[in-house]
Design a protein around this motif. Structure first.
Motif, mmCIF file in Angstrom:
data_model
loop_
_atom_site.group_PDB
_atom_site.id
_atom_site.type_symbol
_atom_site.label_atom_id
_atom_site.label_comp_id
_atom_site.label_asym_id
_atom_site.label_seq_id
_atom_site.Cartn_x
_atom_site.Cartn_y
_atom_site.Cartn_z
ATOM 1 N N SER A 22 0.837 -1.203 0.000
ATOM 2 C CA SER A 22 0.000 0.000 0.000
ATOM 3 C C SER A 22 0.872 1.253 0.000
ATOM 4 O O SER A 22 0.456 2.319 -0.477
ATOM 5 C CB SER A 22 -0.927 0.014 1.220
ATOM 6 N N GLY A 23 2.081 1.119 0.538
ATOM 7 C CA GLY A 23 3.000 2.247 0.594
ATOM 8 C C GLY A 23 2.682 3.246 1.683
ATOM 9 O O GLY A 23 3.372 4.266 1.811
ATOM 10 N N ILE A 24 1.654 2.992 2.473
ATOM 11 C CA ILE A 24 1.284 3.910 3.544
ATOM 12 C C ILE A 24 2.332 3.850 4.650
ATOM 13 O O ILE A 24 2.681 2.769 5.137
ATOM 14 C CB ILE A 24 -0.111 3.570 4.117
ATOM 15 N N LEU A 25 2.808 5.015 5.062
ATOM 16 C CA LEU A 25 3.840 5.099 6.095
ATOM 17 C C LEU A 25 3.220 5.437 7.445
ATOM 18 O O LEU A 25 2.270 6.222 7.519
ATOM 19 C CB LEU A 25 4.879 6.149 5.711
ATOM 20 N N HIS A 55 8.377 4.671 -5.223
ATOM 21 C CA HIS A 55 8.442 3.372 -5.909
ATOM 22 C C HIS A 55 8.706 2.251 -4.913
ATOM 23 O O HIS A 55 8.076 1.190 -4.965
ATOM 24 C CB HIS A 55 9.561 3.375 -6.959
ATOM 25 N N SER A 56 9.650 2.479 -4.014
ATOM 26 C CA SER A 56 10.063 1.433 -3.077
ATOM 27 C C SER A 56 8.982 1.132 -2.052
ATOM 28 O O SER A 56 8.727 -0.036 -1.724
ATOM 29 C CB SER A 56 11.352 1.850 -2.370
ATOM 30 N N ALA A 57 8.337 2.164 -1.531
ATOM 31 C CA ALA A 57 7.293 1.954 -0.530
ATOM 32 C C ALA A 57 6.170 1.088 -1.090
ATOM 33 O O ALA A 57 5.557 0.294 -0.367
ATOM 34 C CB ALA A 57 6.747 3.299 -0.046
ATOM 35 N N ASN A 59 6.651 -1.099 -3.563
ATOM 36 C CA ASN A 59 7.280 -2.276 -4.162
ATOM 37 C C ASN A 59 7.065 -2.335 -5.681
ATOM 38 O O ASN A 59 6.875 -3.413 -6.256
ATOM 39 C CB ASN A 59 6.770 -3.568 -3.514
ATOM 40 N N GLU A 60 7.133 -1.192 -6.335
ATOM 41 C CA GLU A 60 6.883 -1.146 -7.772
ATOM 42 C C GLU A 60 8.032 -1.737 -8.587
ATOM 43 O O GLU A 60 7.851 -2.055 -9.766
ATOM 44 C CB GLU A 60 6.596 0.291 -8.190
ATOM 45 N N TRP A 61 9.196 -1.891 -7.978
ATOM 46 C CA TRP A 61 10.325 -2.511 -8.673
ATOM 47 C C TRP A 61 10.542 -3.958 -8.219
ATOM 48 O O TRP A 61 11.484 -4.615 -8.679
ATOM 49 C CB TRP A 61 11.600 -1.685 -8.456
ATOM 50 N N GLY A 62 9.689 -4.432 -7.310
ATOM 51 C CA GLY A 62 9.709 -5.828 -6.923
ATOM 52 C C GLY A 62 10.834 -6.268 -6.006
ATOM 53 O O GLY A 62 11.051 -7.462 -5.823
ATOM 54 N N ASN A 63 11.566 -5.319 -5.397
ATOM 55 C CA ASN A 63 12.691 -5.715 -4.541
ATOM 56 C C ASN A 63 12.637 -5.095 -3.147
ATOM 57 O O ASN A 63 13.642 -5.061 -2.430
ATOM 58 C CB ASN A 63 14.025 -5.341 -5.210
ATOM 59 N N SER A 64 11.468 -4.612 -2.745
ATOM 60 C CA SER A 64 11.350 -3.959 -1.438
ATOM 61 C C SER A 64 11.317 -4.978 -0.311
ATOM 62 O O SER A 64 10.801 -6.088 -0.469
ATOM 63 C CB SER A 64 10.082 -3.095 -1.389
ATOM 64 N N ILE A 65 11.902 -4.577 0.828
ATOM 65 C CA ILE A 65 11.912 -5.408 2.026
ATOM 66 C C ILE A 65 11.159 -4.646 3.124
ATOM 67 O O ILE A 65 11.531 -3.524 3.464
ATOM 68 C CB ILE A 65 13.351 -5.710 2.482
ATOM 69 N N TYR A 66 10.103 -5.275 3.643
ATOM 70 C CA TYR A 66 9.289 -4.618 4.666
ATOM 71 C C TYR A 66 9.624 -5.148 6.053
ATOM 72 O O TYR A 66 10.011 -6.313 6.192
ATOM 73 C CB TYR A 66 7.793 -4.850 4.367
ATOM 74 N N PRO A 67 9.459 -4.323 7.104
ATOM 75 C CA PRO A 67 9.075 -2.915 7.050
ATOM 76 C C PRO A 67 10.170 -2.071 6.390
ATOM 77 O O PRO A 67 11.353 -2.356 6.564
ATOM 78 C CB PRO A 67 8.869 -2.540 8.520
ATOM 79 N N LEU A 68 9.747 -1.055 5.647
ATOM 80 C CA LEU A 68 10.652 -0.256 4.839
ATOM 81 C C LEU A 68 10.642 1.195 5.318
ATOM 82 O O LEU A 68 9.608 1.865 5.268
ATOM 83 C CB LEU A 68 10.237 -0.348 3.370
ATOM 84 N N VAL A 69 11.777 1.645 5.809
ATOM 85 C CA VAL A 69 11.954 3.049 6.212
ATOM 86 C C VAL A 69 12.686 3.741 5.066
ATOM 87 O O VAL A 69 13.878 3.490 4.853
ATOM 88 C CB VAL A 69 12.773 3.174 7.509
#
Length: 360
Positions: A22-25, A55-57, A59-69
């Motif tokens: 969702s990208g919500i912080l 993009h990262s929040a 995961n639009e590039w498919g490589n994000s690691i959550y939780p993501l700061v």
């Protein structure tokens, strides 16, 4: 994945993190490692918002690691240094950009090109040497190896310094490498956003003639009157484009939306260079014949090395190059992301971490 024991990460930290696509912080508690022998610990005062954060929040590039700061345009004040640190001391103004580590042994690292190291460690959503996940600058403190810390000149306020650490070096580096920093040459800047506006300022500081290329006339007065561009070209106006054919030595293309390259290539002189720094979300079409008959080239560039980033910020201080910023509180960050998606910012959001990020 190995996780370092808690005693090795005793510094309590707070930040804002995305938990899913969702990208919500929202507020997030975590910990940083203890200050090592070669580490610099600093209090984060400002952090710019880069389109990469959005993009990262999500995961639009498919490589994000959550939780993501997120956050890799980070500026603050040193609070502690390790016993072997030589370049920094408590009280220094410092910054961190997109990298916090690299292999230090490959050809790129040995030639001050850590930003192209195949094992580079990104400032957030990456895996550090100890197996832990890196967290970025939407947080109150950072602990970073001194080799990846930039000294910020006294003459640059920290809120203005922050965007230079990604947006600034992203346009400075290709101008230097591709020879678009020579006084008197003609440089085009395609797109007038977070990257484009600072590209105009650096190009003018280099002494070049600058033309802003945009899809509409709306930004003409700002481009010329406020940012100092010499001329403005509407890419959807066939008469204007026809008149400008073969007039530019190089173009810095900052546009991250899908767009045609052939019209831009036609603007280049023989031996001209079109340099891509924006990242469109789908492949662009490239006609080869115009490159061959004009001995032109299309290239790309990604941020810059630590040495070049220091050079860039020192140059910015000497020549008064500062981004146009809108300073916001941390609890506005989700609204800022929505505005960023709509390009509704002139031209870079900077989060006031020091005054607005508080423990809940």
């Amino acid at each position: 994945m190995a996780i370092a024991p808690e005693e090795e990460h005793p510094q309590k930290a707070i930040g804002w993190a995305a938990r899913d696509q969702s990208g919500i912080l929202s507020p997030f508690r975590f910990s940083r490692r203890a200050t090592g022998d070669q580490d610099v610990t600093f209090k984060v005062l400002y952090c710019g918002i880069c389109h990469t954060d959005l993009h990262s929040a999500k995961n639009e590039w498919g490589n994000s690691i959550y939780p993501l700061v997120p956050g890799h345009e980070i500026a603050g004040i040193v609070t502690e240094v390790g016993s072997k640190v030589q370049k920094f001391k408590p009280g220094d103004k410092v910054g961190v950009g997109c990298l916090v580590g690299s292999c230090r042994s490959c050809d790129n690292c040995r030639n001050d090109l850590e930003n192209y190291c195949p094992k580079m460690i990104l400032t957030y959503s990456s895996t550090y040497y100890d197996g832990t996940i890196t967290y970025g600058g939407y947080s109150d403190i950072m602990v970073v190896d001194e080799q990846f810390v930039i000294q910020i000149p006294e003459s640059i306020p920290l809120d203005y310094a922050a965007p230079l650490l990604c947006a600034g070096i992203t346009v400075y580096s290709p101008m230097k490498y591709f020879g678009l920093d020579k006084p008197g040459i003609h440089v085009g800047v395609n797109g007038l956003g977070g990257l484009g506006h600072i590209a105009v300022k650096f190009a003018k500081a280099f002494g070049t003639k600058v033309t802003v290329i945009s899809t509409s006339l709306n930004k003409k007065d700002e481009a010329i009157g406020r940012l100092g561009a010499d001329s403005f070209l509407v890419s959807r106006d066939p008469d204007q484009m026809q008149a400008a054919i073969g007039t530019m030595d190089g173009i810095i293309d900052t546009v991250s939306a899908f767009h045609a390259l052939s019209p831009l290539i036609s603007l280049l002189k023989t031996n001209g260079k079109l340099v891509m720094v924006g990242v469109p979300d789908k492949p662009l079409e490239l006609e080869i014949f115009p490159l061959i008959v004009g001995r032109k080239m299309v290239g790309g560039s990604a941020i810059g090395s630590l040495k070049e980033t220091q050079e860039m910020i020192d140059f910015a201080a000497k020549h008064g190059v500062k981004p146009e910023i809108e300073v916001i509180p941390i609890d506005y960050v989700n609204t800022a992301m929505e505005r960023l998606l709509k390009s509704a910012v002139r031209y870079r959001f900077v989060i006031d971490i020091g005054n607005t990020l508080k423990a809940e």
